[in-house]
Enzyme design. Structure first.
Site, PDB file in Angstrom:
ATOM      1  N   TYR A   1       0.861  -1.185   0.000  1.00  0.00           N
ATOM      2  CA  TYR A   1       0.000   0.000   0.000  1.00  0.00           C
ATOM      3  C   TYR A   1       0.897   1.235   0.000  1.00  0.00           C
ATOM      4  O   TYR A   1       1.981   1.211   0.596  1.00  0.00           O
ATOM      5  CB  TYR A   1      -0.906  -0.035   1.229  1.00  0.00           C
ATOM      6  CG  TYR A   1      -1.961   1.030   1.237  1.00  0.00           C
ATOM      7  CD1 TYR A   1      -3.083   0.927   0.420  1.00  0.00           C
ATOM      8  CD2 TYR A   1      -1.841   2.151   2.054  1.00  0.00           C
ATOM      9  CE1 TYR A   1      -4.054   1.914   0.413  1.00  0.00           C
ATOM     10  CE2 TYR A   1      -2.808   3.145   2.052  1.00  0.00           C
ATOM     11  CZ  TYR A   1      -3.912   3.027   1.223  1.00  0.00           C
ATOM     12  OH  TYR A   1      -4.869   4.007   1.209  1.00  0.00           O
TER      13      TYR A   1
ATOM     14  N   GLY B   1       1.481   3.963   1.506  1.00  0.00           N
ATOM     15  CA  GLY B   1       2.100   4.518   2.703  1.00  0.00           C
ATOM     16  C   GLY B   1       3.081   3.599   3.398  1.00  0.00           C
ATOM     17  O   GLY B   1       3.722   4.008   4.379  1.00  0.00           O
ATOM     18  N   LYS B   2       3.237   2.361   2.929  1.00  0.00           N
ATOM     19  CA  LYS B   2       4.152   1.425   3.581  1.00  0.00           C
ATOM     20  C   LYS B   2       5.609   1.818   3.315  1.00  0.00           C
ATOM     21  O   LYS B   2       5.911   2.595   2.411  1.00  0.00           O
ATOM     22  CB  LYS B   2       3.889  -0.003   3.080  1.00  0.00           C
ATOM     23  CG  LYS B   2       2.506  -0.524   3.458  1.00  0.00           C
ATOM     24  CD  LYS B   2       2.331  -0.631   4.959  1.00  0.00           C
ATOM     25  CE  LYS B   2       0.904  -0.877   5.403  1.00  0.00           C
ATOM     26  NZ  LYS B   2       0.359  -2.137   5.006  1.00  0.00           N
ATOM     27  N   ASN B   3       6.528   1.276   4.109  1.00  0.00           N
ATOM     28  CA  ASN B   3       7.949   1.589   3.940  1.00  0.00           C
ATOM     29  C   ASN B   3       8.419   1.298   2.518  1.00  0.00           C
ATOM     30  O   ASN B   3       9.273   1.994   1.982  1.00  0.00           O
ATOM     31  CB  ASN B   3       8.795   0.799   4.937  1.00  0.00           C
ATOM     32  CG  ASN B   3       8.577   1.238   6.368  1.00  0.00           C
ATOM     33  OD1 ASN B   3       7.536   1.798   6.702  1.00  0.00           O
ATOM     34  ND2 ASN B   3       9.545   0.985   7.230  1.00  0.00           N
TER      35      ASN B   3
END
Length: 368
Positions: free
Chosen positions: A182, A184-186
């Protein structure tokens, strides 16, 4: 203004790499499960020290297929946690199994191994710890119990790209590990994406079939499968971003350490604890406070965004009340849900901005 996350800043830093990769896919005319996805799978498997990686369309799909590969189905139980994003439990429900919730350790907010064994029954088919906020659960203790009972462990590593437990990468310890991409993940796609990593050849074969309509070969459907395929553009973008992940991770860790040093003697919040045997990758920097609403108001008034991960544990969500849980059943999970507050953290956040956030938190402590 200090945002909770700044994806535009990340894009600007790698724009000259991302755009040619996307244009290369567009020119190729091959848009689903092509060369870019296959190469990303190879590269991510290597990154995780795993034999196989199978790319899918979301992290939720990764969890679903990993459970199916472990033969989880109707009538089974999967032990997991309630202090997580709802997708953890939803993936269990998709298989027809029932999620059974274990309370979390109050320090790490991950599955408490001391509460695990008592929850095992003849119906327990898998154990699914969540590596929350970027820190891995206590995998040795969980695996010791699981192995004694012959129960596979499936790692929900959707927030833990590059995290480590005693030198071992997230996703490489259990029967399989599941990641979300997704945005916003790292390691985030420009859209949706997920992946399963595993060292089990048979699980990998089954997951590859299940993600693509259960096909062994085109139009030969051996299993009742799904359309969970990753598209080529996301594969190409993730290949570019994977090359930057370690640098971004270290930048997050530096900012988290700066926060923790500034908040070590805070009167308003309790900083998260990074266990010494684990590499915390800080997908979220979540402090705990008994004055969350007031703190959020103060931060907002100073132009600082914050977040709540997660304000209602899964066992108390309306959608899952049919599981029969009540307030008080998981006291540590419920306390965390009342108290956690996520502060801005991302590689492009400056140390001066970290100092500004910490100063506002402490200013509020003295006002209160």
């Amino acid at each position: 203004m200090i945002p909770l996350l700044d994806l535009q800043a990340q894009y600007a830093s790698i724009k000259d790499e991302i755009e040619p990769a996307v244009l290369r896919v567009l020119a190729s005319g091959h848009y689903v499960l092509g060369v870019e996805v296959a190469r990303f799978e190879e590269e991510f498997a290597t990154y995780c020290d795993a034999s196989h990686a199978i790319a899918v369309n979301t992290g939720t799909s990764a969890l679903h297929l990993a459970l199916l590969a472990a033969d989880v189905g109707p009538g089974d139980e999967v032990l997991t946690v309630a202090f997580t994003f709802v997708a953890t439990a939803s993936a269990v429900c998709y298989t027809g199994a029932r999620p059974v919730f274990i309370d979390v350790d109050p320090v790490t907010l991950t599955m408490d191994p001391a509460k695990l064994e008592a929850a095992i029954t003849s119906r327990t088919k898998a154990i699914m710890p969540v590596h929350l906020y970027g820190q891995m659960a206590d995998m040795d203790a969980i695996k010791e119990i699981a192995d004694r009972y012959g129960i596979p462990v499936i790692e929900d590593a959707c927030q833990a790209h590059g995290a480590e437990y005693k030198g071992r990468r997230a996703g490489s310890i259990g029967a399989s590990g599941c990641f979300s991409f997704y945005p916003g993940k790292n390691l985030g796609a420009c859209g949706e994406g997920g992946i399963v990593v595993t060292n089990n050849d048979e699980h990998a074969r089954k997951i590859r079939m299940l993600r693509d309509w259960g096909q062994e070969q085109r139009y030969h459907h051996a299993l009742k499968g799904f359309n969970y395929r990753m598209d080529e553009i996301q594969g190409a973008i993730l290949r570019v971003k994977l090359r930057h992940l370690e640098a971004w991770t270290e930048a997050r860790r530096v900012r988290a350490e700066h926060y923790s040093a500034l908040l070590a003697h805070s009167r308003s919040v309790l900083a998260p604890v990074a266990m010494i045997d684990r590499r915390h990758v800080y997908h979220v920097y979540a402090v705990r406070t008994r004055d969350r609403e007031q703190l959020q108001h103060t931060l907002r008034s100073e132009g600082i965004h914050s977040g709540l991960h997660y304000p209602i544990p899964v066992h108390l969500q309306k959608a899952h009340l049919d599981l029969g849980y009540r307030p008080g059943d998981l006291p540590e999970s419920e306390a965390a849900a009342r108290e956690v507050l996520s502060l801005p953290i991302y590689p492009e956040l400056t140390l001066k901005q970290v100092e500004r956030v910490a100063a506002v938190l402490e200013q509020d402590a003295y006002v209160s």
